[in-house]
Design an enzyme around this catalytic site. Structure first.
Site, mmCIF file in Angstrom:
data_model
loop_
_atom_site.group_PDB
_atom_site.id
_atom_site.type_symbol
_atom_site.label_atom_id
_atom_site.label_comp_id
_atom_site.label_asym_id
_atom_site.label_seq_id
_atom_site.Cartn_x
_atom_site.Cartn_y
_atom_site.Cartn_z
ATOM 1 C CG HIS A 401 -2.307 0.528 0.897
ATOM 2 N ND1 HIS A 401 -2.544 1.491 -0.065
ATOM 3 C CD2 HIS A 401 -3.522 0.214 1.411
ATOM 4 C CE1 HIS A 401 -3.838 1.753 -0.107
ATOM 5 N NE2 HIS A 401 -4.456 1.000 0.769
ATOM 6 C CG ASP A 405 -2.974 4.909 -4.670
ATOM 7 O OD1 ASP A 405 -2.324 4.915 -3.608
ATOM 8 O OD2 ASP A 405 -2.928 5.817 -5.515
#
Length: 429
Positions: A401, A405
């Site tokens: 992450h 995204d």
């Protein structure tokens, strides 16, 4: 007579120390030139250390699992003539001879091991045997694979007679022990299957298992994992695969689903270059790769390995299938080279028929994505108002992450889904 000292060699790549993974000899053994003495492990692979001389082993420089500096004394061998022991070596305190510990697992070798004459399995299989009496604290010699097999079978290794070198217990010895147990059962002397067990076994985490543990711990500590699961209808791609195998299987080889998944990754990544990337979090640099080097997670006797299908973007289905099969065989047989186990830009992991419904795969750092494949099951689905049986499969994928995204990850997996559900689009340029 003289002494020939073998020091831990400089394996390259700027490595200053390596782990001693396994001894193939013990003190007192006679060795010949080019015989493999030990395996040492770098961050990437296992390396054979061969003997440059004939002679007798005088001392071993460490225990399996010990991290040794390049240039430290690995082994001393008594040889005819003066040997190579220098005054500077004599200043180094020779380690006392050590008892042979349980060897670490065999793993990918970089240098070719000597060719041994093979025998048919039936000729090598020992005869049924009676239990061996060992002390409770005595640790018999056996590979981790044999130890796991014995544990699965409920066999105490200290009761098994080993037929391998130095009394090492082999898989065939377990078979012979079971055969003896069957004979005992027929004669009424076998112990009850409900008898209490009080045995336990301690297994050092060394060699390849240590590297796997370190990499898994590092990945979960450094990357911000998140997973995304999507259901895919693979009926059409499975029909295409069956058709291609029927038409071309005899001449080009059989196709599994993996080459289609590799092709889907290649096509989908064209629109998501941020996912085909490696993240150097120390330098704070993301490197996006044009080439798609797909790591294919492969289970072997020594643990999980990830051989790399290089330039998947330039391979046909059959080329990918052949390379996947070749690399898997090399990894499982311990013959994969270092450069075949590094450099991937994205990883594909699958447990095949054991794939379960969902999983949360761990990233193969420094990559930022791993695509996990679950098993295919037939289920009733509603299509255009009609209930039909379809072949369904989940993709359980994880992403970093810090780089990827959530929306991009979801769109990426949806792109793979569209390609597999309409497999003709895999080949439209």
């Amino acid at each position: 007579m003289g002494t020939h000292v073998i020091k831990m060699p400089d394996i390259g790549e700027g490595i200053a120390e390596v782990e001693l993974a396994q001894w193939h000899v013990k003190v007192g053994d006679l060795v010949v030139e080019d015989q493999v003495l030990a395996d040492v492990m770098t961050d990437k692979a296992m390396v054979d250390i061969p003997s440059p001389v004939h002679g007798k082993v005088l001392s071993l420089g460490g225990q399996p699992g010990e991290v040794m500096a390049v240039g430290s004394i690995l082994i001393s061998i008594e040889v005819e003539g003066a040997g190579n022991l220098k005054a500077s070596d004599q200043l180094v305190k020779e380690p006392a001879p050590i008892k042979e510990a349980a060897p670490a697992v065999a793993a990918p070798k970089v240098e070719a091991a000597p060719v041994l004459e093979s025998k048919p399995a039936a000729a090598c299989r020992p005869a049924p045997q009676a239990p061996v009496a060992r002390d409770a604290d005595e640790r018999p010699l056996a590979s981790p694979a044999v130890r796991k097999h014995a544990l699965d079978l409920g066999i105490q290794l200290r009761l098994v007679q080993g037929s391998g070198p130095a009394g090492r217990i082999l898989h065939e010895d377990l078979d012979a022990y079971l055969a003896q147990g069957t004979q005992n059962a027929r004669s009424g002397s076998a112990p009850s299957g409900y008898a209490e067990r009080h045995d336990e076994e301690q297994i050092p985490v060394i060699g390849m298992r240590r590297k796997i543990a370190q990499r898994m711990q590092e990945a979960t500590q450094r990357a911000a994992h998140f997973s995304y699961v999507e259901e895919i209808d693979v009926t059409a791609v499975e029909e295409l695969r069956a058709h291609l195998n029927e038409k071309y299987g005899a001449t080009r080889g059989k196709l599994t689903l993996l080459p289609f998944l590799v092709r889907a990754l290649v096509v989908a990544l064209r629109d998501f270059p941020q996912i085909n990337a490696r993240y150097d979090d120390e330098a704070q640099v993301i490197t996006r790769h044009g080439a798609v080097h797909v790591g294919v997670a492969t289970q072997s006797d020594v643990g999980l390995m990830v051989p790399v299908v290089r330039h998947a973007e330039a391979r046909s289905l059959w080329d990918s299938a052949a390379e996947i099969a070749r690399l898997a065989t090399a990894a499982r047989s311990g013959k994969a080279a270092r450069d075949e186990l590094s450099g991937s830009t994205i990883t594909l992991t699958s447990l095949g028929a054991l794939g379960g419904i969902v999983s949360t795969p761990v990233l193969n750092l420094p990559e930022v994505a791993i695509v996990g494949v679950n098993k295919i099951v037939e289920r009733p689905m509603v299509i255009k108002g009609q209930i039909v049986v379809r072949k369904m499969m989940n993709l359980s994928s994880s992403f970093d992450h810090r780089v990827v995204d959530g929306m991009d990850a979801a769109l990426f997996i949806q792109a793979i889904r569209g390609l597999l559900e309409q497999p003709a689009s895999l080949f439209v340029e």
